[in-house]
Scaffold this active site. Structure first.
Site, PDB file in Angstrom:
ATOM      1  N   ALA A 167       0.872  -1.056   0.016  1.00 21.89           N
ATOM      2  CA  ALA A 167       0.123   0.206   0.017  1.00 21.89           C
ATOM      3  C   ALA A 167       0.756   1.428   0.028  1.00 21.89           C
ATOM      4  O   ALA A 167       0.717   2.220  -0.801  1.00 21.89           O
ATOM      5  CB  ALA A 167      -0.970  -0.111   1.190  1.00 21.89           C
ATOM      6  N   ASP A 168       1.849   1.290   0.950  1.00 23.13           N
ATOM      7  CA  ASP A 168       2.920   2.514   0.760  1.00 23.13           C
ATOM      8  C   ASP A 168       3.555   2.498  -0.687  1.00 23.13           C
ATOM      9  O   ASP A 168       3.542   3.693  -1.179  1.00 23.13           O
ATOM     10  CB  ASP A 168       3.979   2.392   2.113  1.00 23.13           C
ATOM     11  CG  ASP A 168       3.533   2.526   3.203  1.00 23.13           C
ATOM     12  OD1 ASP A 168       2.513   3.183   3.362  1.00 23.13           O
ATOM     13  OD2 ASP A 168       4.146   2.013   4.230  1.00 23.13           O
ATOM     14  N   ILE A 169       4.118   1.386  -1.014  1.00 27.42           N
ATOM     15  CA  ILE A 169       4.681   1.266  -2.393  1.00 27.42           C
ATOM     16  C   ILE A 169       3.841   2.016  -3.582  1.00 27.42           C
ATOM     17  O   ILE A 169       3.945   2.831  -4.295  1.00 27.42           O
ATOM     18  CB  ILE A 169       5.238   0.081  -2.714  1.00 27.42           C
ATOM     19  CG1 ILE A 169       6.458  -0.312  -2.050  1.00 27.42           C
ATOM     20  CG2 ILE A 169       5.633  -0.011  -3.989  1.00 27.42           C
ATOM     21  CD1 ILE A 169       6.772  -1.727  -1.884  1.00 27.42           C
ATOM     22  N   SER A 172       3.412   5.750  -3.105  1.00 32.28           N
ATOM     23  CA  SER A 172       4.599   6.476  -3.507  1.00 32.28           C
ATOM     24  C   SER A 172       4.234   6.831  -5.067  1.00 32.28           C
ATOM     25  O   SER A 172       4.940   7.958  -5.525  1.00 32.28           O
ATOM     26  CB  SER A 172       5.603   5.812  -3.160  1.00 32.28           C
ATOM     27  OG  SER A 172       5.883   4.665  -4.089  1.00 32.28           O
TER      28      SER A 172
END
Length: 395
Positions: A167-169, A172
């Site tokens: 989810a972070d990737i 980004s």
């Protein structure tokens, strides 16, 4: 050769992964990204191992090509320094909890009163609005809430998170895309804007065929392990020595597979001829293929699959992946000089342009490594003023 964003300056107040990794994409494209960190070093990624000579390898993964200064944003003097930098910048990125920027006195209204063209990108778990807007958002929680964990793992086991902070990737990438779009609009109309990015929004939108199947066909997908919900055969098979991923994505490829297996009759047999029929008879077909796959090594099968243009690949460890001949040929790993560690290795930007110089300029910065350089050289603060700020814990 010029870089695409070489005249863009970004102030990066963010921490951990999603937003810093987004600003790193922009730094790779030539933007001057200045990380603004607390003098106490409050980015928890700096505290996450593994460590090399006291520096976090985790931190390296999202922070190359940046400069770092320390400012205490809770102090009036620190806020004044930030606003002075805003006057000379194009973008501010932050991922504080919703409402924190307003408490600090540096929210979008304040920023645009200092520079009307400024772009603020806010990254939170749930966005600036809605009943969860003030809740902390962490990648595994977002994976759980979005339904991703429910479709990940084997059906007989518990829901499983993805092995990377997906989810972070994914977020980004949207950080970089949204900022470049906002810059494009600003250049056209001279007006900045506030970007509201939510990890949950991103992950929900990234559920792709899973969400489309539910929204349009009332299909609730379940965990399938290494198999596919809608395509057969499309999964991991054990070879004589190690597992291999086999992706037979259409009927033409399946007929090629049948020829390779010396079972051309499967290609016209009613129960296997089409993907729909293979789905109905998946257990029978997978059992047959499983027995055949165990008869040869993964390397032997890969040679045969390549001859028949059937997509397949060994299930590699990270060590094996880094030594893969295609990864080596693409020179995916680069070497950068670090002021404390000497040479460090990083996976470089995957962007390849014929007319752009997408390059790494510098390794991830030490905490506050460029504070003196930026404050005295670019804001014109005297050495005496700098010493006072240092003494008072402002920087």
């Amino acid at each position: 050769m010029k870089q695409a964003l070489e005249n863009i300056r970004i102030l990066d107040l963010s921490r951990v992964y999603a937003a810093p990794a987004g600003s790193m994409i922009l730094a790779d494209l030539g933007a001057d990204v200045i990380r603004i960190e607390s003098p106490e070093g409050t980015d928890s990624m700096r505290d996450w191992g593994p460590f090399v000579k006291g520096e976090s390898a985790y931190y390296f993964s999202a922070n190359r090509n940046k400069r770092s200064i320390t400012i205490n944003l809770k102090s009036a003097s620190g806020k004044a320094l930030l606003l002075d930098l805003v006057k000379k910048s194009d973008v501010v990125i932050e991922n504080f909890k919703t409402g924190t920027m307003k408490k600090l006195g540096i929210d979008y209204d304040i920023l645009k009163s200092v520079k009307k063209e400024i772009i603020l990108c806010s990254v939170t778990g749930y966005g600036q609005t809605g009943p969860y807007s003030k809740e902390p958002g962490f990648d595994p929680v977002i994976q759980a809430l979005s339904g991703l964990m429910d479709v990940t793992g084997h059906p007989e086991n518990e829901p499983t998170k993805v092995g990377i902070p997906i989810a972070d990737i994914l977020t980004s990438k949207y950080v970089a895309i949204s900022i470049m779009a906002a810059i494009r609009m600003r250049d056209a109309n001279g007006v900045g804007q506030h970007i509201d990015l939510s990890l949950l929004d991103v992950q929900i939108s990234s559920m792709a065929n899973i969400s489309s199947g539910y929204l349009n066909a009332d299909m609730v997908s379940k965990r399938m392990g290494n198999q596919h919900n809608n395509v057969v055969p499309y999964q991991v098979f054990q070879c004589a020595d190690q597992p291999l991923m086999l992706c037979v994505g259409n009927d033409r490829l399946f007929r090629s597979l049948c020829l390779l297996f010396n079972h051309s009759e499967w290609g016209t047999e009613e129960r296997f001829a089409t993907n729909d029929s293979r789905l109905q008879n998946k257990e029978i077909l997978v059992e047959k293929i499983t027995l055949i796959m165990k008869s040869k090594s993964a390397d032997d099968w890969l040679k045969l699959f390549s001859n028949f243009q059937i997509p397949a690949g060994k299930v590699n460890t990270i060590e094996q992946a880094m030594e893969h001949p295609q990864v080596l040929a693409r020179e995916t790993v680069e070497y950068l000089h670090h002021p404390k560690m000497g040479e460090v290795k990083m996976t470089k930007s995957p962007l390849r342009h014929s007319g752009l110089n997408i390059m790494s300029k510098s390794s991830p910065p030490l905490l506050g490594e460029h504070t003196h350089e930026i404050l005295t050289g670019e804001l014109g603060i005297s050495q005496a003023e700098y010493n006072d700020l240092k003494r008072d814990g402002i920087i």
